[in-house]
Design an enzyme around this catalytic site. Structure first.
Site, PDB file in Angstrom:
ATOM      1  CE  LYS A   1      -3.592  -2.463   2.592  1.00 25.01           C
ATOM      2  NZ  LYS A   1      -4.358  -2.579   3.854  1.00 25.01           N
TER       3      LYS A   1
ATOM      4  CE  LYS B   1      -3.658   1.288   4.985  1.00 28.94           C
ATOM      5  NZ  LYS B   1      -2.986   0.521   6.033  1.00 28.94           N
TER       6      LYS B   1
ATOM      7  CB  SER C   1      -1.813   1.129  12.901  1.00 32.13           C
ATOM      8  OG  SER C   1      -1.392   2.125  11.992  1.00 32.13           O
TER       9      SER C   1
END
Length: 339
Positions: free
Chosen positions: A106, A192, A255
């Protein structure tokens, strides 16, 4: 049973290989590290990335790229964005017949401003690839390997290729939807991480839930605005690879981008954060690319711009927040799609 090769034995690459092996597929996991290869094959662990997790005994690791390429017609790329071109260049030299290329990374490449599928197109000759599929969504590796319910999306311009990937991964804890909006899925997955850095900063400053809820919401508006300018379907950003991935990355202890932002909010320097994390923080590199994309497309992205000034121009997080809160007044719904 299918033969599948995964390139990259970090946390997500290993989790992807875990699911495939769980499904009974003959999965080969490539790593550049001989010690890690031996650990996976002999101890069935990958302690550096997924501590205390026992890997399936039918998962086999290798260090030879050629062996992994010839093993399968399905090649899954699970390296950080900055390593995409290098590994794809190696694959291109070794592929002798068309392969299905899947990526689970990503990010956006700074300067070229290319999405990962576009980078793959640059590096792997058209006659050597059947199709390109992006596998993306709210999916922390640490939870996948515990077999906790996870739902993600396989996106491709080739519907049959997306279904093929869906069939490879589907089981009772890993659900896969298909999608044809490759641009939207890749933009949502990349940006994101930018908003997650900002959410971490907000919590590091102890600004609380109100601030973070607003930040996530306005961050989604920015992602949607840019995505639409780049040709994405705006509805994609309300789905798993947009809102879903944004929520999990902005709120989870797993995260890396949220953790990095939290440390920045607490006063750590960027160099201290990078050296202390020990893993790639995709959002830092993507913030530069998102800033460049906003300029190229003339899109207003105030949160992204504020983060850019913190990461690359020496502004403090507190100064950036004060400037954001002092912006001129706007109408919310019009601002989401047009401003």
């Amino acid at each position: 049973m299918e033969k599948v090769s995964v390139f990259g034995a970090g946390s997500w690459g290993t989790a992807i290989a875990f699911v495939l092996s769980d499904n009974g597929h003959n999965c080969m996991l490539w790593t550049r590290k001989p010690d890690q290869c031996r650990e996976i094959n002999e101890q069935h662990t990958n302690e550096m990335y997924l501590p205390k997790i026992e890997l399936p005994t039918n998962l086999h690791a290798v260090t030879d790229v050629r062996e992994a390429v010839t093993h399968s017609d399905v090649l899954i790329i699970a390296v950080p964005t900055k390593g995409i071109r290098e590994i794809c260049g190696q694959l291109n030299r070794l592929i002798n017949e068309p392969k299905l290329i899947v990526h689970v990374s990503k990010g956006i490449e700074p300067d070229s401003l290319k999405r990962i599928s576009e980078m793959i197109e640059d590096e792997i000759d058209p006659e050597k690839r059947k199709a390109i599929v992006a596998l993306s969504g709210p999916s922390h590796a640490e939870e996948v390997v515990l077999r906790h319910p996870t739902t993600i999306t396989a996106a491709s311009l080739d519907a049959e290729a997306a279904i093929k990937v869906q069939d490879l991964f589907m089981n009772n804890y890993f659900r896969v939807y298909t999608h044809d909006d490759l641009i939207g899925v890749e933009i949502g997955g990349a940006l994101k991480n930018v908003i997650a850095l900002a959410a971490g900063i907000s919590d590091g400053l102890s600004y609380g839930d109100n601030a973070k809820a607003a930040l996530i919401t306005r961050g989604l508006a920015e992602i949607t605005r840019l995505g639409m300018k780049m040709g994405a379907n705006p509805l994609t950003f309300s789905g798993l690879t947009g809102l879903g991935d944004l929520i999990v990355t902005c709120t989870s202890i797993h995260s890396r981008n949220y953790k990095a932002g939290n440390l920045l909010g607490q006063g750590k320097t960027l160099d201290e954060v990078i050296s202390g994390m020990g893993m790639v923080i995709e959002g830092i590199r993507t913030t530069k690319a998102a800033h460049q994309l906003a300029v190229r497309h003339g899109v207003s992205m105030p949160l992204t711009e504020a983060l850019y000034t913190v990461l690359f121009e020496g502004e403090t997080p507190k100064q950036a927040v004060d400037q954001l809160m002092g912006r001129t007044k706007k109408q919310e719904i019009e601002d989401i799609f047009y401003k």
